[in-house]
Structure formats: structure tokens, C-alpha cells
Design a protein around this motif. Sequence first.
Motif, PDB file in Angstrom:
ATOM      1  N   ILE A 620       0.940  -0.939   0.088  1.00  0.00           N
ATOM      2  CA  ILE A 620       0.007   0.131  -0.088  1.00  0.00           C
ATOM      3  C   ILE A 620       0.794   1.392   0.089  1.00  0.00           C
ATOM      4  CG2 ILE A 620      -1.925   1.412   1.343  1.00  0.00           C
ATOM      5  CD1 ILE A 620      -2.397  -1.391   2.697  1.00  0.00           C
ATOM      6  N   ALA A 635      -3.385   0.470  -3.888  1.00  0.00           N
ATOM      7  CA  ALA A 635      -3.086  -0.849  -3.125  1.00  0.00           C
ATOM      8  C   ALA A 635      -2.954  -2.060  -3.855  1.00  0.00           C
ATOM      9  CB  ALA A 635      -4.265  -0.875  -1.929  1.00  0.00           C
ATOM     10  N   ASN A 638      -3.000  -5.772  -0.892  1.00  0.00           N
ATOM     11  CA  ASN A 638      -3.215  -5.810   0.450  1.00  0.00           C
ATOM     12  C   ASN A 638      -3.914  -4.400   0.507  1.00  0.00           C
ATOM     13  OD1 ASN A 638      -1.379  -7.855   1.299  1.00  0.00           O
ATOM     14  ND2 ASN A 638       0.201  -6.259   1.463  1.00  0.00           N
ATOM     15  N   GLU A 639      -4.977  -4.589   1.345  1.00  0.00           N
ATOM     16  CA  GLU A 639      -5.974  -3.201   1.556  1.00  0.00           C
ATOM     17  C   GLU A 639      -5.921  -2.575   2.986  1.00  0.00           C
ATOM     18  OE1 GLU A 639      -8.506  -6.792   2.596  1.00  0.00           O
ATOM     19  OE2 GLU A 639      -7.337  -6.412   1.336  1.00  0.00           O
ATOM     20  N   THR A 650     -13.136  -2.000   5.671  1.00  0.00           N
ATOM     21  CA  THR A 650     -12.070  -2.337   4.650  1.00  0.00           C
ATOM     22  C   THR A 650     -12.054  -1.435   3.215  1.00  0.00           C
ATOM     23  OG1 THR A 650     -12.147  -4.669   5.603  1.00  0.00           O
ATOM     24  CG2 THR A 650     -11.153  -4.275   3.590  1.00  0.00           C
ATOM     25  N   PRO A 652     -10.801  -0.415  -0.470  1.00  0.00           N
ATOM     26  CA  PRO A 652     -10.761  -1.250  -1.794  1.00  0.00           C
ATOM     27  C   PRO A 652      -9.123  -1.405  -1.958  1.00  0.00           C
ATOM     28  CG  PRO A 652     -11.563   0.952  -2.208  1.00  0.00           C
ATOM     29  CD  PRO A 652     -11.441   0.853  -0.733  1.00  0.00           C
ATOM     30  N   LYS A 653      -8.979  -2.469  -2.851  1.00  0.00           N
ATOM     31  CA  LYS A 653      -7.751  -2.591  -3.536  1.00  0.00           C
ATOM     32  C   LYS A 653      -7.877  -3.254  -4.905  1.00  0.00           C
ATOM     33  CE  LYS A 653      -7.833  -7.452  -1.808  1.00  0.00           C
ATOM     34  NZ  LYS A 653      -7.083  -8.514  -1.115  1.00  0.00           N
ATOM     35  N   LYS A 655      -6.329  -6.337  -7.121  1.00  0.00           N
ATOM     36  CA  LYS A 655      -6.036  -7.857  -6.846  1.00  0.00           C
ATOM     37  C   LYS A 655      -4.861  -8.149  -7.924  1.00  0.00           C
ATOM     38  CE  LYS A 655     -10.346  -9.406  -4.696  1.00  0.00           C
ATOM     39  NZ  LYS A 655     -11.421 -10.268  -4.580  1.00  0.00           N
ATOM     40  N   TYR A 670      -7.051   5.641  -5.037  1.00  0.00           N
ATOM     41  CA  TYR A 670      -8.522   5.846  -4.172  1.00  0.00           C
ATOM     42  C   TYR A 670      -8.002   7.120  -3.399  1.00  0.00           C
ATOM     43  CZ  TYR A 670      -9.020   0.865  -5.705  1.00  0.00           C
ATOM     44  OH  TYR A 670      -9.336  -0.213  -6.316  1.00  0.00           O
TER      45      TYR A 670
END
Length: 747
Positions: A620, A635, A638-639, A650, A652-653, A655, A670
Motif C-alpha cells: 500500500i 493498493a 493488500n487493502e 475495509t 478497496p484494493k 487484486k 483511491y
Amino acid sequence: MSKNVFWIFLLAFVELNAINRDSLWNVFNDKTLPDTIRIDACDELRMFYDESNADSSLIVSKIMFEFSKGMKIEKWHARAFFGLGYSYFGVGKYRDAITYYEGAIAIYKKIKRNSGLANCYNNIGLAHLRMGEYEQAFDIYLKAQNLYHMIKDTTKKAQIINQLAMVRDYQGRWMESLDLYYEALKVFEDSKNKYGQSVILLNIATIYDQMKDEKKAHEILIRSLNLKKEIEDEFGEAIILSILAGDYSDKGDYKTALEYLNKSLLIFEKYEEKAKIADAYCGIGRVYTNKGDLLKGLEFFKKGIVLQKQIELRTALGMSLNGMGELYIKLNRHTDAIASCSEGLTIAKETGNLDAEKANCRCLYMAYEKVGDSKQALSYYKKYIDIKDSLVNDENTREATRKEMNFGFSKKQLKDSLANMQQQQIKDLQLSEQEAAIKSERAQKIGLYLGLALLSILGAVSYRSYRIKKKDNLVIAAQKNEVEIQKAEITIQKHLVDEKQKEIVDSINYAKRIQYTLLANDTMLSENLKEYFVFFKPKDIVSGDFYWAAEHNDKFYLAACDSTGHGVPGAFMSLLNIGFLSEAIKEKNISDPHEILNFVRTRLIDSISKDEQKDGMDGILICVDKRTGKITYAAANNEPVLLKNNAMITLPKNKMPVGKGEKTDSFTLYTVDSQSGDILYLYTDGYADQFGGPKGKKFKYKPLNDMLLDINGLSLDKQKEILSAAFDKWKGNLEQVDDVLIIGIKC
């Protein structure tokens, strides 16, 4: 002379010359000799180093263990397992010691050797005792006791009774302990074993001291000390001097107390007895505390506690943490006192040590009272009183006195015993003269036979070997202890590549210093963040996880990343990733976090992923605009999580990793919708993936987030302490599986 007789006499020759260390090495290295002769020489070396250098003993045991693998004689496999267990115990690695003792047990059961089984159970019991696992120790000792009874080894049986008593002593079950101590003392007195008597009397004195009968404790302690001097037991004298030092400290004679403790410490260091060294450090810490030199006391407490944790000496650790907690109260560091005694109380409960539990409850009561938390103070005061009443009462004292009188501590019985002892000594003297004559005749015969055999052997040995042996004998006669240890290290280095390993470790430690200089420093973090913590716990010396920060164009960047791998490979990747992050921001003037990660991914693929390697990082990267306070981030796998209005959100991230992966889409930018007082957490997967707990399972992310939610009202420094303690408790004795990194930031 037959070939078998030849080797029997050579083995006798080796055993008679066991003090000649280098000659034993020569025997072991002579591949023309039978394996049984060579491994016996190696075992003699192990026992030789047991008395002088525990680390060297462990190295020799490993050599012996590897050598035994090529032999077909099962008893030697068992002895190799036993030797390695004994040596691991000597360096304080009790879990490893138990593992190898159990290996020996499996073989001894197969070949039905009860004496070997009994010795293994005895040593396993002692390992459990050192680690504070009392019930396991008691059960194992009972197995050893039954076996010693079967083989009619009275001395060992009495020693086991003493160990059983020590277990109950450590648990605070004093009456059961006294029953067993007096039983063992009777056996040792009947067999005129002065060493055994001195040990038991020392333990009985400890019981009376715990029961606040200081006069009786001192009387019995002096009896034990006199026996130690009589039999020239230097190590035993050191133990008693360290105990007497406590008495002098209580009386305000700090000079004598420190003199006794420092003398004891020198002897413990000479014997490399780490448990006693730790005790001595903490004892010196207590004296300095009583004297009023609190910082000096804290220094020695910390040294002792570090060593106790290192060798898993949990029983003593519970009391040492209490001592340091009381010292913190005197320093007005009440939060530190609460942390120290809370840890001490947890250990005391786990080990069943009521005395330590009582002391830590008392300290916690005083610390909470100082910080104004009357509810907690009252709670711990009640616990303290309950435990105190259960440990010391009039019935205990009366029962102890009755046992003493029944056993024969009264003046009349002592007088009768002395009269009987004088008569027995006359009989013993007459018997000794007869035995001496028989032994002399036997020794002459053995000497004659052995001399003839040795003449034959020496005639077959080369002139060069004779010169080496002669030179070795002259060296041994002249060398002193310090030279002995140095020569031992030089000899062992001929058989292992220790020096090369040291060079590698030194290089890695140097790499650690380089890596840590590139991590975000406290000065930069403090200047750019209101409040924060960093919980960073690498698996190895160097780490694949890293946290990095930079300032550029009124923006502050902070990255929490997990590079591929850990240890040395992970550290190389982390240095590469840090370099590319710095290049993106400082040289390419890329400002948005998602574009920075895009740049780093491209650089990684161009640099190291040409052969389809998928090395890179998850992580991150946040950006704080110093002018507006706005927080943006990107990210990879890992979020981040945001604690807002007592709820965990939680965020967002993407993937996909920063590196070669299945997806090569652009990373997303973000924005964190935060308000003053919210807490933003950045972490890698190491904490959640750690195995532990009662079933050895992963910790997982949900319990981690739940814990962060539970502790959100505490300061970030306190949150870090709780996260660290919870991780250590969950991991227990299991190996750490990955690097761990958690960062908390107050918005």
C-alpha cells in the motif's frame, strides 16, 4: 593376542586417557580403527566439553550424531540421541533437548535398556521444570522413579524424589514438597551421601524462607553450606552465597550482598550455567533497587530477564518481571510497571506459580492505585489477599514444624545420632582398610595385565603417533582453563566450517544495518504524522517486508510493502523496490500513488522478469497532501482498513501485485474519506498468516481487525504493545512463518 582383545585394551586405553582431548580427536579421526572405538572417543570428548564449554559440547554432539548414522549398533544410536539432547539442554534449548531425548527413548525401549530410559525421563523432566511446565515434569519424573526402583539405583531414586519435591515447591504446594524433601533427605543420610544431603537441605531452607521462618531457613542453609565446603562443591557454594546475599540485602548490608552475588556470578559464568547467571543478574538488580540506585537496578533486571526469556526460564521470569515492575513504581513509571507485572502474572498463572502470582497481583494493585484506577486496584488487591491466605497460614507452619521434629531435628535426637555416627565411623574405617587391601591387590593384577597389553599396543603404534601423544601430555600439564577453551575452539574448527558461517552471518547483519537506514525513520514520520506506530517484526535478520517514506513537492508518501520472499532474497527485493519507489517520486516527479506503482511494476518487469520470474511486491502506498490534508492511495493485493466512528471499514484494493502477474491493468487511485481522530491501518499478511494458538492454526484477518477495533480507544503506543504481546502469545513455541508489519496512523 586376539584381534578382539586388542581393541578392548585400546578402548580401555582411550578411557584412561580421556583427559587428553587432542589424543581423543586423533583416535576419532583415525579411519583405520573400528567405528565403536572412534565413536566412544567422540562421546568422551562430548563429556569432556560438558564440564568446560557447552557450545563446544553441542558441536561435538552433532559430529557424534552424524557419525552414528553410519553404524548398525542401536545402543550407539541411542547414545548419540542422548548426547545431543544433553548438549542442547546445556545451551538452554530445552525443546530441542526433549526431541532428541525422545529419540533415545524409542531405541532404549526397543533394546530394553531401563537405565537409559530412566536417565532420559529424568532429563526430560528437568527440561519441563526449567520451562515451568510443572505437571508434565511431575508425570515424567514418576516414570523415571519407577524405572530407578526397578533397577535398584537408590541414589538416582532419591534424586528423583528431590526433583518431584522441587516441582511442588515451584507450584507453591509447600507441604507436599516438604514430605518429598524429607523422604529424599532420609535416603541420602542413610547412604552417607553428603552431596545429596547438601542439596536437599538447601531446598528445605528455601521452603522455610518462603514460609517466613527466616531463623530456621538460615540455620538449615548454613548446614548445607558447611557440607558444600566439606565436599569442595564450588558451584553449590555459589548457589548458597547468592541466597545469603538476599538475606544481607534485606538487612541493609548491600556491600556484602553485592560481594556475594558478584562472586557467585563469576562461578556461574565459569560453568556457563545460563539459568543461574540470569538469577544472579536479577539478584543484583534487587540489591541495587533496595539500595536506591534504581537505574542500575533496572539495567541488571533487564539483562536477567532477556536471558530468562532466551532460555525459556518461565518460573524465574514470573518473579523477575514482578521485581522490575516494583522498580518501575519507584521510578514513577506506572504504565511500565503495569505492563511488566501483567506479563509476569500471565506467566505465573500458566506455570502454576502461586508465589509469583501473589507478588504480581500486589504490584498491579499498587500501580493501578497510583494511576487512579481504583476499580482495577481493588480487584488485584482482593486477588493478592486470597492467594496470600492460601499460601501462608498457621496450619502450614505447624505442620512443617511437626515434620522437622519427627525427622530428628531435636537436640536429643541429634546427640544420639552423633554417638551412633562415631561407632559407625569406626566400623567403616575397619571395613575401608579391608577393602583397600583387596582393591590394591586387584589394581596390581589389572595393572600387570593392562601393562602387558599396552606394551603390545605401543609396539604397533607408529613413532610419529608416540611423539604426538608425548607432546600432548606435556601441553596438558601446562595449559590453564582459558587456553583450554581456546584450543578446544581451534580443534573443533578443524571439523566444522564455523568460521565461514560466521562470515555469512556478519555479512547479513551488515546488510541489516544498510536495510534499516533505508526504512522510514522516526524523525520523518513524527514531522508528517500526528500520531502513529510501526510494529515491525522480521522473520529473519533481514526482511522482505519494509516501510518507506519520502517528502516531495509538499506531499508526504508512506509505503507498507511485502516483497517476494523473506530473509536475504526478500531483503534484496525490498532494496530494489525502495530504489524504484524513490526513482519514481524523486527523479521522475510522478505524484499520484497509482502511477508510482505502475512505474515500479514496469521497472521490475524490465529488470528481473525477463525469464518469466514473477518477483515483485504487494503493498500500500499512501500520499498525504500537506496543504489540504487529503489522503490518496494505491493498493496492490493488500487493502488498508479505516477505523471510523467505532466501525472498521475495509478499503478497496487492486487484486494484482506490483510486478509480473496475470493482470497488467493500471492501478487505481483511491481517496480516503477520513476525519480527525480516525485511524488508518496498513499491514502486510505476516500477522494474519502466523500459525499458533491451541490448535496451531492461522491467526487470520478477521480476528486481527476485531482486535484493532477492540483496542481503538487506547493510545497508538499501547496498541503496538498489545499487538506485539498478542502475536507472541499466539505464536507460542512455533516458528515465525513470515515478516510482520503493521502501521497505525491517526488522521
